[in-house]
Each structure stands twice: as C-alpha cells, then as structure tokens.
Design an enzyme around this catalytic site. Structure first.
Site, mmCIF file in Angstrom:
data_model
loop_
_atom_site.group_PDB
_atom_site.id
_atom_site.type_symbol
_atom_site.label_atom_id
_atom_site.label_comp_id
_atom_site.label_asym_id
_atom_site.label_seq_id
_atom_site.Cartn_x
_atom_site.Cartn_y
_atom_site.Cartn_z
ATOM 1 N N ASP A 35 0.798 -1.141 0.024
ATOM 2 C CA ASP A 35 0.120 -0.191 -0.169
ATOM 3 C C ASP A 35 0.955 1.238 0.068
ATOM 4 O O ASP A 35 2.003 1.111 0.238
ATOM 5 C CB ASP A 35 -0.763 0.173 1.264
ATOM 6 C CG ASP A 35 -2.195 -0.825 1.062
ATOM 7 O OD1 ASP A 35 -2.426 -1.281 -0.054
ATOM 8 O OD2 ASP A 35 -2.937 -1.082 2.145
ATOM 9 N N LYS A 55 -3.186 3.600 -2.682
ATOM 10 C CA LYS A 55 -4.699 4.245 -2.670
ATOM 11 C C LYS A 55 -4.515 5.486 -2.088
ATOM 12 O O LYS A 55 -4.160 5.562 -1.244
ATOM 13 C CB LYS A 55 -5.838 3.582 -2.212
ATOM 14 C CG LYS A 55 -6.096 2.120 -2.777
ATOM 15 C CD LYS A 55 -6.993 1.450 -1.701
ATOM 16 C CE LYS A 55 -7.447 0.083 -2.283
ATOM 17 N NZ LYS A 55 -8.351 -0.763 -1.321
ATOM 18 N N MET A 168 -8.396 7.645 9.509
ATOM 19 C CA MET A 168 -8.898 8.043 7.976
ATOM 20 C C MET A 168 -10.045 9.069 8.216
ATOM 21 O O MET A 168 -10.696 8.893 7.426
ATOM 22 C CB MET A 168 -9.257 6.450 7.376
ATOM 23 C CG MET A 168 -8.149 5.764 7.060
ATOM 24 S SD MET A 168 -8.685 4.376 6.227
ATOM 25 C CE MET A 168 -9.767 3.357 7.657
#
Length: 466
Positions: A35, A55, A168
């Site tokens: 990631d 991402k 997040m």
C-alpha cells in the site's frame, strides 16, 4: 499447487516496528503487494517482485476488487504472496474482505498482525491510549464508511467513556467535532491530531473540540493523520519524545543489518536506503603466488571474489604469505580485519616497491582510474551494473556515504535532474577519499567526517543544530 498469501501489517511507518514473523514472510515472498503508506525503507531489503497498489484519498489507482483478483491469480501461479498493509490488516485495512475472498477461492492464507497506528501512532506523539487517571477503555472508529452507509451513532459515541480514536477521518474532522458537541460532549474536551505517525515528517497538534479544526487549518495538518479525543491528550506535552535527530530524514546505501541505519535511528532520525550497483563476477587469472609482491585491494567486494576463486582451486589465504597486503582506504582495511586479515599498510603510490610484482584487484571500471598513473598488473574480479534509483531527493535532509563506491552507486543511478538535487544536499563523507569522490562528481555541500559511525552522528548533530 496454490501459494500461501500472507496478509501482513507493516505497522504505523517506522520500518523497525515490523514483527519478526512479518519480516520472515517478506524474506520468503516471491511477490509483495503493498500500500501507499508502507515505508519504502521496509521494502528495500527484500528481493521479491514489488507491486504498488497504493490508494490516495478519493483516488484508487487499483480497485479493491482488482487487488482481490490479483492475490488469487498470483497464488494460483504457485507464488508466495505478501499483501503488505500499513498498520494492522484487520483494523480498517480491508484485510477481512481480502481474507474472505481468498477463502472463497480456496487460497491458503494467513494473517500476520501489525501495530495499529491507533495505539502506536499515539504513543509516538506522547499520548498513551489508556491511563489510570484518564481512560480505562478506548474506541477506534473509521472516518470512512461504505458509500451507502448510515451516519455513525453519534449519540452513543459522544457518551462513551475513555479515549476515542478516529482513523482516516481528516476529511470528516469538522463533522466529527460538530457531531460530538451537538450530542453532548463538552466543547473543551482535549483533542489531538497526529500526522504521519512514526515517520520523519510526523507532526502533531492539540487543542479542544471547539478549536481543533481552526488549529489544524492554521498548522496545515492534512492526511494521513489520526484524531484522538479524550483526557489522555493532556499527557502529550510531558510524554512526547524529544530526540536529537527527530524530524530529519537521511539516505544511506543499503546494507543488511546496517550499523549506520541503527545509529541514525537510535538518535531519532528516519533512514531510507538507496540501492547498490549490481555486482557481476568476472573470470580472471590469479597471480603467481610464489613470486611474492604487493597485492593492493581497492575494495572489499573485489577481494571477496578473489577469495572465492582461491577456494575453487583448493587454496586459501595462506597462499598470500609472500605478499604484502595493502588496503586502498580505511574502509577496506576495516573490512579485511573483520575477515581475519590485517593489511600491512594503507595505499600510498610513493611507497610501492616496483622491483617486485604489484597487483591491483578491484572492479573493472574502477581499476581503469589507476592504469594511467601506475605501472602494475590489474585484476578485475567483478563489474558493477547501474541500478535506477527512483528516489525523490526532495524528501531528504542529507546523505551519508561510507565509501567512494557508494557515491558512484547513487550518482550513476540518478537522472540529471536528480543529480542536480543531489549536488545541493548535505553529503556526509566518511573519510577524505570519499569526500574527494563526492567533489569530483560535482557535489557542492560535502562534509568530510572521520570514518566512524560515532563521528557521523556527532557531526550530523552539530550541522543540524546550527
């Protein structure tokens, strides 16, 4: 036979926070699917094929469905696959979804937990997630939900005892603070935001629910960051680590179990690696050992291949009894000593005895720098092949070069634009010979350091304390 897929948590960012099992699985892997938030320094030691499926917020260059299919396809090719995720794969990392998909497709898999930033990231900023005086429980909540998901149960969240951590959630920070206050949480409740936890660019701010959005905007704190709400935030000032090189990022040549890496990290610096040139052994003839003479070792790798050639012929270092062993610099001298050989002296062309054979051993191209000046025999035991570096040098405060070869390794692998950036970076050269090599290549900010790790650390501290 399908290969094993390991869903591994990389931890919050510092490469040394990886678990031992995670490290072993990375060493065994054929492919690493990783990631965006995985620290590149964690990937450097491993030779597996590496696939970036990172991402960005609101932008997924590889969808989760594609990642799921990729893991299955790679396993069916018989490859050992590591799916490497920041934090812990089962803490808002979609590891559960990947595990389900692998199970449905009869793919063998395992989960290797990682340190979640919800705990380790707070600790890095001096915030314990629990404390007898402030919190006996904690709650970890995601700032992301499915597209058709319902609003969080703010009434329940606002009345929870203990510490609340949002992962997040930066895009939702104004909504988070508004909802918590609207549902009964005191507006003076302490809040902190920690950005890039355990990375070199870690930053943290604290305020209260009423003012944290303003503080974050003023300090330009953005994602990736975690949000922590509760009384434990009051401990941040007292418990926040303060190390001499904290917030500094250095580039060094890759070496397994690097002592330089350890020394810099222990002082609070973050460290990343550049790749060394690939060494390719060459065929070569050995000198007449009976004749005796002077054997000049220009770098230790060359001597390593020289030794291997001896051993294939059933000969060991005793064959060098009649030869004076000369090291080209202090690094070579030290490496020879580590290998059980004491160099008779350091290289000085004025002291060479040309009445007896003089033999240089080294890398093929590097040996050509000696040919014009000195009449001798030259044995190239290997040749180096350049590796493209692909490093954003804007992210670094300095480079440490332990050897002349390491200078060439980085320089030759950089583009012209990267070389221009490199020329202005602080370059700490371990020894005058290394400093001379830096300057020869046009590096303008070269700092010569006596060749020891302690001297490097002390010099770096002085330079960055100005």
């Amino acid at each position: 036979m399908n290969g094993l897929v390991s869903l591994i948590g990389a931890g919050p960012g510092n490469p040394e926070l990886l678990t031992l099992l995670g490290k072993r699985r990375l060493e065994e892997a054929d492919v690493i699917v990783y990631d965006r938030l995985v620290n590149p320094a964690m990937l450097s030691p491993f030779v597996a094929e590496k696939i970036d499926v990172g991402k960005l917020p609101l932008h997924h260059k590889v969808s989760q469905y594609q990642i799921n299919d990729m893991l299955v396809d790679l396993s069916k090719q018989g490859k050992r696959v590591v799916r490497l995720k920041a934090g812990d794969p089962y803490v808002f990392g979609r590891g559960g979804e990947e595990g389900q998909y692998l199970s449905q497709n009869k793919i063998p898999f395992e989960v290797v937990p990682g340190l979640t930033s919800a705990i380790a990231g707070l600790a890095a900023a001096g915030i314990p997630i629990t404390h007898r005086d402030f919190a006996s429980s904690f709650h970890v909540i995601t700032g992301h939900r499915k597209a058709n998901g319902k609003e969080l149960d703010w009434e329940n969240i606002a009345h929870q005892e203990g510490t609340i951590v949002f992962l997040m959630g930066m895009a939702q920070l104004p909504n988070i603070t508004t909802q918590l206050i609207a549902h009964g949480m005191a507006s003076e409740t302490p809040v902190a935001v920690v950005q890039w936890a355990t990375h070199w660019k870690q930053r943290s701010v604290s305020s209260d629910l009423a003012n944290i959005v303003k503080t974050v905007n003023e300090m330009q704190i953005t994602s990736p960051a975690l949000i922590v709400v509760g009384g434990v935030v009051k401990l941040m000032g007292a418990l926040q680590p303060h190390q001499p090189l904290q917030g500094l990022h250095f580039l060094i040549p890759y070496k397994q179990d690097s002592k330089l890496f350890n020394a810099l990290q222990d002082e609070g610096a973050a460290v990343n690696f550049f790749d060394r040139r690939v060494k390719k052994p060459l065929a070569f003839d050995l000198p007449d050992f009976n004749a005796g003479g002077t054997l000049i070792v220009t770098d230790f790798a060359a001597f390593h291949y020289f030794q291997e050639r001896l051993l294939t012929l059933g000969v060991d270092n005793r064959a060098l009894t009649n030869w004076k062993l000369v090291a080209c610099n202090h690094i070579v001298k030290y490496r020879l000593q580590e290998d059980g050989l004491l160099a008779d002296e350091l290289y000085d062309p004025k002291k060479l005895d040309y009445h007896r054979p003089v033999v240089f051993i080294g890398e093929r191209v590097a040996l050509s720098t000696y040919n014009a000046a000195i009449k001798a025999d030259y044995i190239a035991t290997y040749q180096s092949e350049t590796v493209d570096q692909n490093i954003d040098l804007n992210d670094f405060h300095g480079i440490v070069f332990p050897s002349s070869a390491s200078v060439a390794d980085l320089y030759t692998g950089c583009t012209s634009d990267e070389r221009e950036l490199m020329s202005h970076l602080r370059c700490f050269a371990m020894g005058q010979t290394v400093a001379d090599e830096c300057q020869k290549l046009g590096l303008k900010n070269v700092i010569a350091v006596k060749p020891s790790y302690d001297n490097v650390i002390q010099t770096v501290k002085k330079v960055f304390s100005r």
